[in-house]
Design a protein around this motif. Structure first.
Motif, PDB file in Angstrom:
ATOM      1  N   SER A 558     -30.461  -8.613  33.087  1.00 11.46           N
ATOM      2  CA  SER A 558     -31.121  -8.241  31.743  1.00 11.46           C
ATOM      3  C   SER A 558     -30.247  -9.182  30.665  1.00 11.46           C
ATOM      4  CB  SER A 558     -31.240  -7.010  31.501  1.00 11.46           C
ATOM      5  OG  SER A 558     -30.115  -6.274  31.375  1.00 11.46           O
ATOM      6  N   GLU A 559     -29.153  -9.421  30.842  1.00 12.42           N
ATOM      7  CA  GLU A 559     -28.253 -10.104  30.034  1.00 12.42           C
ATOM      8  C   GLU A 559     -27.802 -11.332  30.758  1.00 12.42           C
ATOM      9  OE1 GLU A 559     -27.119  -6.376  26.965  1.00 12.42           O
ATOM     10  OE2 GLU A 559     -25.807  -7.396  28.175  1.00 12.42           O
ATOM     11  N   GLY A 560     -27.112 -12.317  29.721  1.00 10.81           N
ATOM     12  CA  GLY A 560     -26.221 -13.386  30.439  1.00 10.81           C
ATOM     13  C   GLY A 560     -26.931 -14.639  30.475  1.00 10.81           C
ATOM     14  N   GLN A 561     -26.182 -15.833  30.778  1.00 15.02           N
ATOM     15  CA  GLN A 561     -26.522 -17.092  30.787  1.00 15.02           C
ATOM     16  C   GLN A 561     -27.636 -17.284  31.950  1.00 15.02           C
ATOM     17  OE1 GLN A 561     -25.688 -19.129  28.485  1.00 15.02           O
ATOM     18  NE2 GLN A 561     -26.866 -21.058  29.215  1.00 15.02           N
ATOM     19  N   GLN A 562     -27.360 -16.690  32.879  1.00 15.87           N
ATOM     20  CA  GLN A 562     -28.429 -17.074  34.171  1.00 15.87           C
ATOM     21  C   GLN A 562     -29.745 -16.418  33.738  1.00 15.87           C
ATOM     22  OE1 GLN A 562     -27.409 -14.814  37.593  1.00 15.87           O
ATOM     23  NE2 GLN A 562     -29.319 -15.535  38.801  1.00 15.87           N
ATOM     24  N   ASN A 563     -29.934 -15.403  33.022  1.00 18.32           N
ATOM     25  CA  ASN A 563     -31.351 -14.825  32.668  1.00 18.32           C
ATOM     26  C   ASN A 563     -31.771 -15.831  31.560  1.00 18.32           C
ATOM     27  OD1 ASN A 563     -33.589 -13.135  32.965  1.00 18.32           O
ATOM     28  ND2 ASN A 563     -32.901 -12.623  30.961  1.00 18.32           N
ATOM     29  N   GLN A 564     -30.921 -16.240  30.595  1.00 12.49           N
ATOM     30  CA  GLN A 564     -31.419 -17.091  29.594  1.00 12.49           C
ATOM     31  C   GLN A 564     -31.837 -18.507  30.036  1.00 12.49           C
ATOM     32  OE1 GLN A 564     -31.467 -16.409  26.465  1.00 12.49           O
ATOM     33  NE2 GLN A 564     -31.717 -18.456  25.616  1.00 12.49           N
ATOM     34  N   GLU A 565     -31.079 -19.063  31.049  1.00 11.17           N
ATOM     35  CA  GLU A 565     -31.666 -20.355  31.740  1.00 11.17           C
ATOM     36  C   GLU A 565     -32.630 -20.264  32.649  1.00 11.17           C
ATOM     37  OE1 GLU A 565     -28.571 -21.847  34.071  1.00 11.17           O
ATOM     38  OE2 GLU A 565     -27.213 -22.203  32.215  1.00 11.17           O
ATOM     39  N   ARG A 566     -33.056 -19.182  33.113  1.00  7.66           N
ATOM     40  CA  ARG A 566     -34.198 -18.978  33.845  1.00  7.66           C
ATOM     41  C   ARG A 566     -35.383 -18.632  32.984  1.00  7.66           C
ATOM     42  NH1 ARG A 566     -34.905 -13.887  38.372  1.00  7.66           N
ATOM     43  NH2 ARG A 566     -37.056 -14.206  38.612  1.00  7.66           N
ATOM     44  N   ARG A 567     -35.392 -18.093  31.925  1.00 13.73           N
ATOM     45  CA  ARG A 567     -36.400 -17.839  31.024  1.00 13.73           C
ATOM     46  C   ARG A 567     -36.747 -19.073  30.262  1.00 13.73           C
ATOM     47  NH1 ARG A 567     -40.656 -14.965  29.371  1.00 13.73           N
ATOM     48  NH2 ARG A 567     -40.646 -14.551  26.877  1.00 13.73           N
ATOM     49  N   SER A 568     -35.655 -20.016  30.023  1.00 11.04           N
ATOM     50  CA  SER A 568     -36.032 -21.165  29.197  1.00 11.04           C
ATOM     51  C   SER A 568     -36.854 -22.143  30.430  1.00 11.04           C
ATOM     52  CB  SER A 568     -34.908 -22.063  29.086  1.00 11.04           C
ATOM     53  OG  SER A 568     -34.040 -21.088  28.035  1.00 11.04           O
ATOM     54  N   LEU A 569     -36.512 -22.173  31.639  1.00  5.42           N
ATOM     55  CA  LEU A 569     -37.036 -22.866  32.503  1.00  5.42           C
ATOM     56  C   LEU A 569     -38.439 -22.551  32.650  1.00  5.42           C
ATOM     57  CD1 LEU A 569     -34.438 -23.599  35.270  1.00  5.42           C
ATOM     58  CD2 LEU A 569     -35.370 -25.252  33.701  1.00  5.42           C
ATOM     59  N   ASN A 570     -38.776 -21.300  32.676  1.00  5.08           N
ATOM     60  CA  ASN A 570     -39.906 -20.668  32.599  1.00  5.08           C
ATOM     61  C   ASN A 570     -41.029 -20.912  31.388  1.00  5.08           C
ATOM     62  OD1 ASN A 570     -39.578 -19.124  35.151  1.00  5.08           O
ATOM     63  ND2 ASN A 570     -39.095 -17.412  34.171  1.00  5.08           N
ATOM     64  N   ILE A 571     -40.400 -20.858  30.218  1.00  2.00           N
ATOM     65  CA  ILE A 571     -41.181 -21.409  29.154  1.00  2.00           C
ATOM     66  C   ILE A 571     -41.495 -22.581  29.121  1.00  2.00           C
ATOM     67  CG2 ILE A 571     -41.198 -21.640  26.531  1.00  2.00           C
ATOM     68  CD1 ILE A 571     -39.202 -19.155  26.567  1.00  2.00           C
ATOM     69  N   GLN A 572     -40.372 -23.586  29.534  1.00  2.00           N
ATOM     70  CA  GLN A 572     -40.855 -25.038  29.703  1.00  2.00           C
ATOM     71  C   GLN A 572     -41.832 -25.574  30.678  1.00  2.00           C
ATOM     72  OE1 GLN A 572     -37.583 -27.443  31.333  1.00  2.00           O
ATOM     73  NE2 GLN A 572     -38.238 -29.228  30.484  1.00  2.00           N
ATOM     74  N   ALA A 573     -42.006 -24.693  31.785  1.00  2.35           N
ATOM     75  CA  ALA A 573     -42.996 -24.981  32.884  1.00  2.35           C
ATOM     76  C   ALA A 573     -44.217 -24.418  32.191  1.00  2.35           C
ATOM     77  CB  ALA A 573     -42.622 -24.377  34.090  1.00  2.35           C
ATOM     78  N   ASN A 574     -44.332 -23.468  31.399  1.00  7.25           N
ATOM     79  CA  ASN A 574     -45.589 -22.771  30.729  1.00  7.25           C
ATOM     80  C   ASN A 574     -46.151 -23.873  29.776  1.00  7.25           C
ATOM     81  OD1 ASN A 574     -46.772 -20.869  28.534  1.00  7.25           O
ATOM     82  ND2 ASN A 574     -46.910 -19.953  30.315  1.00  7.25           N
ATOM     83  N   LEU A 575     -45.186 -24.252  29.061  1.00  8.55           N
ATOM     84  CA  LEU A 575     -45.605 -25.237  27.966  1.00  8.55           C
ATOM     85  C   LEU A 575     -46.175 -26.396  28.603  1.00  8.55           C
ATOM     86  CD1 LEU A 575     -42.950 -24.331  25.206  1.00  8.55           C
ATOM     87  CD2 LEU A 575     -45.143 -23.595  25.146  1.00  8.55           C
ATOM     88  N   ALA A 576     -45.499 -26.942  29.346  1.00 10.75           N
ATOM     89  CA  ALA A 576     -46.085 -28.370  30.101  1.00 10.75           C
ATOM     90  C   ALA A 576     -47.502 -28.017  30.680  1.00 10.75           C
ATOM     91  CB  ALA A 576     -45.231 -28.746  31.112  1.00 10.75           C
TER      92      ALA A 576
END
Length: 669
Positions: A558-576
């Motif tokens: 729920s916290e930390g860099q791992q979740n942040q990166e994963r969330r960002s990758l999901n958003i990037q794929a979603n926007l593309a």
């Protein structure tokens, strides 16, 4: 596959064809290239057809198999027949048609050299003249030298099913026969294959004979000028046009589609003025402009579909067609005891009522929980297809440990993503209803029961039923969603996905594949949203508000860099994916006047903290402004994307009120 190794299966649906069935079967049995299987589906005949079919089954038990089940639907019977054979190639032969002895040899030779194609041989019609069945020229429009197969098919040129041999791959890719089509069923099937890029290979050898029944005997083609027949033809043309639009390939086919509508309008003019007028309007809608005609010519010059300047004349014109008759007399005169088991009432292999498709990838530790929820359903007439997308763990052992014959484990040859895994399940599914479930979600026990019963009560134009959901987050919070939207939801889904909890909450008619196609495997995300939108364009939607699905929104730490990166990758794929989605459906959004709302929703997603792409949000907002210059939603997003909204709030200036879109943006699963 080397030449000569092609296993050919011939599927013969039959209903009250005792006058012709024996010759039809025998014409297959005397082929120079032997069919591996002949599958006869008797659709509740009330004459002697079933007895004749079983005599052949008794005489040729290694080749002929007979199934008796009442469908009242020829496409359904053909689909069942195709599922009953594991042949590499399929011919769908009507119970009154005839093959020349070299037809299968010519077709299989062409198909062996083109393993994923459709092969077609020359054909003639046969009519009863002076007491003899004689061959006459084919009754279809000629094909011009500049026409590819799809253009020609749209404008009246065709091959009947008896002249066509399908590779298993090509047939599977179409989704099979459309069981809702009432007219031009074979044209619908072939044209869908051509739209998807399947090659049509035409042979010069071999001949098939399409029987024109005498006056008074009914046939599907004889009903094509009835109201139902004309309406059925209209729906097929509309479907092909829609599929071409969604594939971005409409430009070179505007003219033949316009001609197809115009021809139908002329056919309906004398008796059905309203239908004629509608078809005429559609003809004008698709008629290409001067610019579109020029673009179509340029596109057609690079078209890879095979064309043939002139068709070779078939043989045996104006001759009596007696292929198989002597063989049939021998079979029918052979002594077969009435007590022979093969002539009794054979047990029919029933298909399950529901196919459950579960794609799995590296979540074997969660799969047992997911499968347990399926196996505990109060409705138990189902099959489960667990499609392993090349997991690195061992989902196969989880499936095997449950020791339930309803479970089928399928492993993909390579990792292709969730859309491809779902498509594998759709191609393998045997049931008329299909339910989806992800490998980390769960069903409540009555889920299938309630959906199946609702489908029974709903009309055929309802293609999908979804349910309420219970969402469980990392910290244990539970959010219950009890939806109410149903009916025609296409306009709503053009703006955003409101089918929350799907795929896990969704059940659809498998036949929808023949109208919608499969999940788009090119999308990096939101492939389910894209699919539901396409379903909504063709069908109305049913809804059960009760939460019947537990959606586990577990995203790791729920916290930390791992979740942040994963969330960002999901958003990037979603926007593309949303950009690709807009390219695909934007014309329909603009036609409906809601494109600006979709663009603004996309811009909101780009401004979440994990991504915060203001430049993209500004670009999307400006694009939306050109489409809806007076929209408050657009104005507010423009202010936000340029940072002005934040400034106004700091200065305590009241911003424009957003009355059209409420709530934060959500990321589709």
């Amino acid at each position: 596959m080397r030449r000569g190794e092609l296993r050919v299966g011939v599927v013969i649906p039959c209903f009250n064809a005792e006058r012709y069935l024996a010759q039809t079967i025998s014409s297959v049995l005397i082929q120079s290239y032997a069919a591996a299987e002949i599958v006869i589906i008797d659709d509740g005949s009330t004459d002697g057809s079933l007895t004749i079919a079983r005599q052949y089954e008794a005489a040729f038990p290694e080749v002929v198999r007979v199934y008796a089940e009442r469908f009242g639907n020829a496409p359904r019977a053909r689909n069942v027949g195709a599922a009953r054979t594991d042949a590499h190639a399929l011919m769908f032969l009507d119970a009154d048609d005839v093959l020349a002895p070299d037809a299968l040899e010519a077709l299989q030779s062409a198909l062996s050299a083109n393993p994923a194609a459709i092969a077609a041989c020359p054909w003639l019609r046969i009519e009863l003249q002076d007491g003899k069945w004689s061959s006459l020229p084919a009754t279809c429009a000629p094909r011009r030298a500049d026409q590819d197969a799809l253009s020609a098919w749209l404008t009246g040129w065709y091959y009947p099913p008896c002249a066509v041999l399908w590779s298993r791959e090509a047939f599977t890719e179409t989704g099979g026969w459309d069981e809702e089509v009432t007219s031009n069923q074979d044209g619908d099937l072939v044209m869908r294959a051509l739209v998807s890029g399947t090659t049509l290979v035409e042979t010069e050898a071999g001949t098939a004979y399409y029987r024109k029944l005498p006056e008074g005997e009914t046939s599907l083609s004889g009903k094509r000028f009835s109201f139902d027949g004309l309406q059925g033809r209209l729906k097929v043309i509309e479907k092909i046009a829609r599929l071409l639009e969604e594939a971005g390939a409409i430009a070179p086919y505007r003219k033949p589609i316009s001609q197809a509508f115009a021809s139908l309008s002329a056919s309906a003019a004398d008796n059905f003025g309203g239908l004629s007028h509608y078809a005429r309007v559609k003809s004008r809608e698709y008629a290409p402009s001067l610019w579109q005609r020029a673009l179509a010519r340029a596109t057609r010059s690079g078209n890879t579909l095979q064309t043939r300047p002139t068709a070779p004349p078939p043989r045996n014109q104006f001759e009596e067609i007696s292929f198989g008759l002597d063989h049939a007399k021998q079979v029918l005169s052979s002594p077969v005891s009435a007590s022979d088991p093969v002539l009794g009432v054979a047990a029919v292999e029933k298909s399950p009522k529901v196919s459950v498709i579960i794609p799995v990838y590296n979540r074997a530790h969660l799969l047992h929980r997911t499968l347990a929820g399926v196996l505990q359903q109060t409705f138990d007439d189902f099959e489960v297809l667990v499609v392993d997308d090349c997991s690195k763990d061992d989902p196969a052992s989880v499936v095997a440990a449950l020791q339930d014959t309803r479970l089928r484990y399928l492993r993909q040859p390579e990792n292709k993503g969730v859309a491809a895994a779902r498509n594998r399940g759709l191609r393998e599914a045997r049931a008329p209803l299909v339910a989806f479930l992800d490998d980390d979600d769960e069903w409540f026990p009555e889920k299938l029961d309630l959906q199946v019963n609702l489908f029974k009560a709903l009309p055929q134009d309802v293609g999908l039923v979804y349910t309420g959901t219970e969402t469980v987050s990392d910290d244990g919070r539970r959010i219950v969603d009890m939806p109410s939207a149903h009916g025609d939801l296409y306009l709503e889904l053009l703006v955003r996905n409101i089918l929350h909890g799907a795929p896990a909450s969704a059940m659809m008619r498998r036949n929808a594949i023949t109208n919608v196609g499969f999940f788009d495997e090119t999308l990096p995300a939101i492939e389910d949203y894209d699919y539901w939108l396409r379903v909504c364009r063709c069908y109305r939607i049913g809804c059960i508000s009760t939460p019947l699905v537990r959606y586990n929104d577990l995203r790791g730490p729920s916290e930390g860099q791992q979740n942040q990166e994963r969330r960002s990758l999901n958003i990037q794929a979603n926007l593309a994916a949303r950009n690709q989605f807009y390219q695909k459906h934007g014309s329909q959004m603009r036609k409906a006047g809601v494109a600006h709302l979709f663009l603004i929703d996309t811009a909101k997603r780009g401004l979440v903290d994990e991504w915060n792409d203001r430049r993209a949000a500004r670009r999307l907002s400006l694009k939306a402004l050109t489409l809806a210059p007076t929209s408050r939603v657009v104005h507010q997003m423009l202010l936000r994307s340029f940072g002005i909204l934040k400034l106004l709030r700091m200065l305590k200036v009241r911003p424009p009120v957003n009355t059209s879109v409420a709530g934060p943006a959500q990321t589709e699963k």
